[in-house]
Design an enzyme around this catalytic site. Structure first.
Site, PDB file in Angstrom:
ATOM      1  CG  HIS A   1      -2.047  -1.275   1.289  1.00 37.08           C
ATOM      2  ND1 HIS A   1      -2.051  -1.864   2.170  1.00 37.08           N
ATOM      3  CD2 HIS A   1      -2.785  -1.686   0.206  1.00 37.08           C
ATOM      4  CE1 HIS A   1      -2.987  -2.850   1.828  1.00 37.08           C
ATOM      5  NE2 HIS A   1      -3.258  -2.747   0.986  1.00 37.08           N
TER       6      HIS A   1
ATOM      7  CD  GLU B   1      -0.462   0.315   4.502  1.00 36.27           C
ATOM      8  OE1 GLU B   1       0.303  -0.668   4.664  1.00 36.27           O
ATOM      9  OE2 GLU B   1      -1.675  -0.058   4.705  1.00 36.27           O
TER      10      GLU B   1
ATOM     11  CG  HIS C   1       0.645  -4.491   5.093  1.00 41.10           C
ATOM     12  ND1 HIS C   1      -0.211  -3.861   4.204  1.00 41.10           N
ATOM     13  CD2 HIS C   1       1.273  -5.357   4.542  1.00 41.10           C
ATOM     14  CE1 HIS C   1      -0.131  -4.589   2.938  1.00 41.10           C
ATOM     15  NE2 HIS C   1       0.649  -5.658   3.404  1.00 41.10           N
TER      16      HIS C   1
ATOM     17  CD  GLU D   1      -1.847  -4.367   8.669  1.00 43.10           C
ATOM     18  OE1 GLU D   1      -1.491  -2.991   8.990  1.00 43.10           O
ATOM     19  OE2 GLU D   1      -2.357  -4.525   7.858  1.00 43.10           O
TER      20      GLU D   1
END
Length: 300
Positions: free
Chosen positions: A13, A16, A105, A168
């Protein structure tokens, strides 16, 4: 088991930045040389979205790796093509020459360090257990393809390879870098590579034969009005309460009119990705998980 070929991806992404900055750091230092015996490919997943500081250009790249989509040459859009390029470079999915993928992420939710596993291979749970042994405050989030999409094929980038995880770390706003988030991400990657290196030489003991896992159940949508617009926000008592128990009667939303909406499901659940900025366009407020302890098979 001996794993040699690894891919580390950042910027799947484009907004990010943590993973992108770590990839740049790894490329400009002697990162690979530290891990003798491992062939480590470093990749920025979505460079065009990074240039625009956007999550994606046309569609979410991390939802573009289902087999049928990778094989469909008529799918339009930048990410559909980019997924095929990545699959060719580190795959192909189903017979990947890359054995293990770490996809970095960040999240705007209060999830700390979270290891997301997308299949139930014992090696992945052993890997997660080792990372948790090194970073005791991290969480293990397991989401099978069936629980996530209702189908047998995952759309995530790291599903190209049989081993690895999606990482994450948060909370952090999109489009910025924070030193603490960089360091937490780097520590998780270091623990993962340490596990691989040790197991390759038969040195790695099993830190535990069980692992606390938060298993994906479903997503929860924001309340909407008659025009299909979001008509509420996360209640103050739920905000930042990722991985905390949620039960029937607990407040979850406050509507624009000031009314409180409470959780209606029976049982105890653990919400994650609470108020994640990236999911507003899907009207997703958070995801529900259930906590369970898994027995880990020793396949080392």
């Amino acid at each position: 088991m001996n794993i040699k070929n690894i891919a580390i991806v950042g910027g799947t992404h484009g907004n990010e930045y943590t993973g992108i900055y770590l990839i740049k750091r790894m490329q400009r230092t002697q990162f690979q040389a530290k891990w003798n015996g491992l062939e480590i490919a470093l990749m920025i997943g979505n460079p065009r979205a990074y240039e625009q500081c956007s999550r994606f250009v046309d569609t979410d790249l991390n939802r573009a790796f289902k087999n049928e989509d990778l094989l469909n040459i008529e799918l339009p859009g930048y990410e559909a093509n980019r997924a095929k390029v990545i699959n060719q470079a580190i795959g192909p999915k189903g017979s990947s020459r890359t054995e293990l993928i770490i996809d970095m992420h960040t999240t705007t939710a209060n999830m700390g360090v979270t290891i997301i596993l997308v299949n139930d291979h014992p090696y992945n749970f052993q890997l997660a257990a080792y990372i948790k042994h090194k970073l005791p405050n991290c969480f293990i989030y397991y989401t099978s393809a069936k629980s996530y999409t209702g189908e047998a094929d995952h759309p995530f980038l790291n599903s190209i390879a049989p081993y690895g995880f999606l990482l994450e770390v948060g909370p952090i706003a999109n489009g910025i870098v924070r030193h603490d988030i960089l360091e937490q991400t780097s520590m998780a990657i270091g623990a993962a590579l340490e596990f691989v290196s040790k197991t390759n030489t038969g040195e790695c003991p099993m830190p535990t034969n069980s692992l606390e896992v938060y298993e994906h159940v479903r997503t929860v949508a924001f309340p909407i009005d008659a025009a299909d617009n979001i008509n509420g926000f996360i209640h103050r008592e739920l905000q930042d309460s990722d991985y905390q128990p949620l039960q029937k009667g607990d407040p979850i939303f406050e509507t624009i009119e000031g009314d409180t909406i409470c959780f209606a499901d029976e049982g105890v659940f653990y919400p994650v990705f609470i108020n994640e900025a990236a999911y507003y366009y899907k009207k997703i407020a958070f995801s529900l998980t259930q906590k369970r302890v898994m027995k880990i098979k020793n396949t080392l």
